[in-house]
Scaffold this motif. Structure first.
Motif, PDB file in Angstrom:
ATOM      1  N   VAL A 302       0.830  -1.210   0.000  1.00 13.78           N
ATOM      2  CA  VAL A 302       0.000   0.000   0.000  1.00 13.78           C
ATOM      3  C   VAL A 302       0.863   1.258   0.000  1.00 13.78           C
ATOM      4  N   LEU A 303       1.986   1.206   0.687  1.00 14.64           N
ATOM      5  CA  LEU A 303       2.856   2.368   0.805  1.00 14.64           C
ATOM      6  C   LEU A 303       3.662   2.653  -0.463  1.00 14.64           C
ATOM      7  N   GLY A 304       3.563   1.770  -1.455  1.00 13.92           N
ATOM      8  CA  GLY A 304       4.174   2.064  -2.757  1.00 13.92           C
ATOM      9  C   GLY A 304       5.532   1.450  -3.011  1.00 13.92           C
ATOM     10  N   ALA A 305       5.861   0.337  -2.339  1.00 14.64           N
ATOM     11  CA  ALA A 305       7.190  -0.255  -2.506  1.00 14.64           C
ATOM     12  C   ALA A 305       7.324  -1.101  -3.770  1.00 14.64           C
ATOM     13  N   LEU A 306       6.209  -1.551  -4.334  1.00 18.23           N
ATOM     14  CA  LEU A 306       6.289  -2.503  -5.455  1.00 18.23           C
ATOM     15  C   LEU A 306       6.954  -1.920  -6.715  1.00 18.23           C
ATOM     16  N   PRO A 307       6.565  -0.721  -7.187  1.00 19.19           N
ATOM     17  CA  PRO A 307       7.215  -0.199  -8.411  1.00 19.19           C
ATOM     18  C   PRO A 307       8.730  -0.046  -8.285  1.00 19.19           C
ATOM     19  N   PRO A 308       9.259   0.594  -7.212  1.00 12.65           N
ATOM     20  CA  PRO A 308      10.721   0.712  -7.135  1.00 12.65           C
ATOM     21  C   PRO A 308      11.418  -0.631  -6.948  1.00 12.65           C
ATOM     22  N   LEU A 309      10.773  -1.603  -6.298  1.00 10.70           N
ATOM     23  CA  LEU A 309      11.383  -2.932  -6.170  1.00 10.70           C
ATOM     24  C   LEU A 309      11.478  -3.612  -7.540  1.00 10.70           C
ATOM     25  N   LEU A 310      10.453  -3.446  -8.349  1.00 12.39           N
ATOM     26  CA  LEU A 310      10.505  -3.994  -9.714  1.00 12.39           C
ATOM     27  C   LEU A 310      11.631  -3.346 -10.510  1.00 12.39           C
ATOM     28  N   HIS A 311      11.750  -2.044 -10.378  1.00  8.67           N
ATOM     29  CA  HIS A 311      12.811  -1.328 -11.088  1.00  8.67           C
ATOM     30  C   HIS A 311      14.183  -1.767 -10.583  1.00  8.67           C
ATOM     31  N   ALA A 312      14.275  -2.069  -9.289  1.00  9.38           N
ATOM     32  CA  ALA A 312      15.558  -2.462  -8.695  1.00  9.38           C
ATOM     33  C   ALA A 312      16.037  -3.821  -9.184  1.00  9.38           C
ATOM     34  N   LEU A 313      15.157  -4.605  -9.804  1.00 15.03           N
ATOM     35  CA  LEU A 313      15.581  -5.887 -10.377  1.00 15.03           C
ATOM     36  C   LEU A 313      16.572  -5.694 -11.518  1.00 15.03           C
ATOM     37  N   LYS A 340      -1.703  -5.809  -7.719  1.00 15.90           N
ATOM     38  CA  LYS A 340      -0.949  -4.585  -8.023  1.00 15.90           C
ATOM     39  C   LYS A 340       0.178  -4.873  -9.009  1.00 15.90           C
ATOM     40  N   LEU A 341       0.897  -5.969  -8.799  1.00 12.44           N
ATOM     41  CA  LEU A 341       2.008  -6.311  -9.684  1.00 12.44           C
ATOM     42  C   LEU A 341       1.527  -6.563 -11.112  1.00 12.44           C
ATOM     43  N   VAL A 342       0.383  -7.212 -11.236  1.00  8.08           N
ATOM     44  CA  VAL A 342      -0.162  -7.462 -12.579  1.00  8.08           C
ATOM     45  C   VAL A 342      -0.494  -6.140 -13.264  1.00  8.08           C
ATOM     46  N   LYS A 343      -1.117  -5.212 -12.513  1.00 14.63           N
ATOM     47  CA  LYS A 343      -1.467  -3.904 -13.090  1.00 14.63           C
ATOM     48  C   LYS A 343      -0.220  -3.099 -13.455  1.00 14.63           C
ATOM     49  N   LEU A 344       0.864  -3.334 -12.749  1.00 22.66           N
ATOM     50  CA  LEU A 344       2.121  -2.628 -13.037  1.00 22.66           C
ATOM     51  C   LEU A 344       2.846  -3.209 -14.256  1.00 22.66           C
ATOM     52  N   GLY A 345       2.299  -4.282 -14.826  1.00 22.27           N
ATOM     53  CA  GLY A 345       2.952  -4.910 -15.974  1.00 22.27           C
ATOM     54  C   GLY A 345       4.140  -5.766 -15.589  1.00 22.27           C
ATOM     55  N   ALA A 346       4.118  -6.272 -14.357  1.00 24.78           N
ATOM     56  CA  ALA A 346       5.257  -7.049 -13.870  1.00 24.78           C
ATOM     57  C   ALA A 346       5.432  -8.367 -14.601  1.00 24.78           C
TER      58      ALA A 346
END
Length: 494
Positions: A302-313, A340-346
């Motif tokens: 919820v706090l928004g960690a998923l997008p930067p973690l994906l980018h950090a890969l 959320k990950l699916v919506k982010l195009g992960a």
């Protein structure tokens, strides 16, 4: 001209009387005031932060006007409401609200509690005046659950007992035998001198490197609040050592939830986005460590960690890449984070990494979790995941047997995709390959293969029930057969 100016002044002074009414949702149910630092609690209610702290400090649970009882076990900053309140104040020409201090909040809650339970007045009065009242032996061993200041407050420390000393500890924080050591450390952490800040965070990092009890004792609202400010420092050494010290604190299981509740995660996310490279390595490790606790998983997403973690890969640092992947694996165990990950195009990004052999084992673990949800399966089937996994199994270029098992586990997750999976598996000639894999794989691999084959072979029995070619070439009225098989056709379309 003078008369005209005077009329304008009179009109200006009268305008505040026409202020719009304050929406009830902007008002704290406990203080009755416009909220400056609103937080959401576990029950979904919103309060002023220090009112929640005061209720927890005095072990008081209010009954709200609608008869509901709030649950204060989890507290997360309500940044959306805070922004809405500030916008309302600007548009209404009102001064922005100021946070109620802890002493005022505790005084208010103390009065409410005393009114409801007069028999407890003496005991609560003693605690309110700084006297520690221990009710049971288990209370001494209670895990701290106090929440420090909000994630946006990083300059002005709050006054009052938010930062407890050893002589005024409450139910929300255990007694700290090393309070003198902590106080000395805090003085330097809060110093305006960069050299003293650097010395303090290096010392903090060393103190918490190996001593588990020290990690627990130093993980207090005061130290977390100080670290939150230093984590975003523009000085390399201060930032790096601050995050590293936080990682050390997070290694103690009793600290994980407390760290998240302190409001420090948004600062970690900022560093992961634009901090120094070594700091980003530590942040990835910190988020991985915090995500190990089930209570933290949803909040971190919820706090928004998923997008930067994906980018950090894709980071240049191997350590950042691997810890980010592990953090995403644990976060994707929660359905809300999978969506959320699916919506982010992960899915496409992760499949692309698997195809290039980039961190194949750990990426497959994340894909296994995504395949466990309907949204994840659909996205993976759209992204040619079946063909990708079958191709990997055919080449057999795995770095370990566990990676092969992860590949089969992901394929098994997709096998719950119904006829769509079966059609894609047939195109990829999966059945013949899986028979070969079954003969030489480990027991765990063989078990997954048998389950996938069972799904694929069930397809033949279903197809024999309807002769589609004969049905379509028939001169008879086909409306009834088609109607009776409508469910089957809809599943095929899906």
């Amino acid at each position: 001209m003078g008369t005209s100016k005077q009329r304008w002044r009179i009109s200006f002074h009268k305008s505040p009387s026409k202020q719009p009414p304050i929406p009830i949702e902007f008002v704290c149910p406990i203080s009755g005031s416009l909220m400056a630092d609103p937080v959401i609690v576990s029950s979904g209610h919103t309060f002023e932060r220090h009112c929640v702290h005061a209720c927890k400090s005095l072990s008081f649970t209010p009954v709200l006007p609608d008869g509901s009882i709030p649950d204060f076990s989890t507290v997360i900053p309500n940044l959306a409401l805070k922004s809405t309140i500030l916008n309302f104040c600007r548009s209404s020409f009102l001064d922005p609200p100021k946070p109620i201090n802890f002493l005022t909040a505790e005084n208010l809650v103390f009065t409410l509690k005393a009114t409801r339970n007069p028999q407890n007045l003496a005991k609560d009065a003693a605690r309110f005046n700084g006297v520690r009242v221990i009710q049971s032996e288990t209370e001494l061993n209670r895990v701290p659950s106090h929440i420090s200041t909000s994630s946006e407050e990083s300059v002005t420390p709050r006054s009052g007992p938010t930062y407890y000393s050893s002589s005024s500890a409450s139910d929300v924080e255990t007694l700290n035998p090393n309070s003198i050591e902590e106080d000395e450390l805090l003085v330097k952490l809060k110093s305006s001198q960069i050299s003293e800040q650097e010395e303090a965070v290096i010392s903090f990092r060393k103190l918490t490197r190996t001593r588990e009890e020290t990690r627990f004792q130093l993980c207090t609202p005061r130290t977390l609040s100080a670290l939150r400010v230093l984590i975003t420092s523009r000085y390399v050494s201060v930032q790096v050592n601050s995050v590293a010290a936080l990682v050390n604190l997070s290694l103690e299981n009793r600290n994980k939830v407390k760290i998240l509740r302190s409001g420090i995660v948004p600062s970690l996310i900022d560093v992961l986005k634009s901090g120094f490279q070594e700091s980003q390595e530590h942040v990835a490790g910190a988020l991985f460590s915090l995500a190990l606790d089930d209570q933290n998983k949803t909040a971190i997403g919820v706090l928004g960690a998923l997008p930067p973690l994906l980018h950090a890969l894709r980071s240049e640092s191997e350590r950042t890449r691997h810890d980010s992947a592990l953090a995403l694996y644990h976060l994707s165990l929660v359905q809300s984070n999978r969506a959320k990950l699916v919506k982010l195009g992960a899915v496409q990004a992760l499949l692309g990494m698997v195809k290039t052999g980039h961190m194949m084992g750990r990426i497959l673990l994340i894909l296994c979790n995504l395949a466990a949800s309907s949204e994840g399966r659909a996205a993976m089937l759209d992204g040619s995941a079946v063909e990708c996994f079958v191709c990997m199994l055919r080449k057999g270029e795995f770095d370990s047997e566990s990676t092969r098992e992860n590949c089969l586990a992901a394929l098994y997750g997709l096998s719950h995709g119904g006829l769509r999976f079966k059609g894609l598996a047939k195109e990829a000639a999966a059945e013949e390959l899986l028979i070969q894999v079954e003969e030489m794989g480990s027991e765990r691999a063989k078990d997954k293969v048998r389950k996938i084959l069972e799904v694929l072979r069930q397809k033949d029995e279903e197809e024999e029930e309807v002769d589609w070619e004969k049905l379509l070439n028939s001169d008879d009225d086909i409306s009834q057969p088609l109607s009776s098989n409508l469910g089957f056709m809809l599943e095929l379309i899906d």
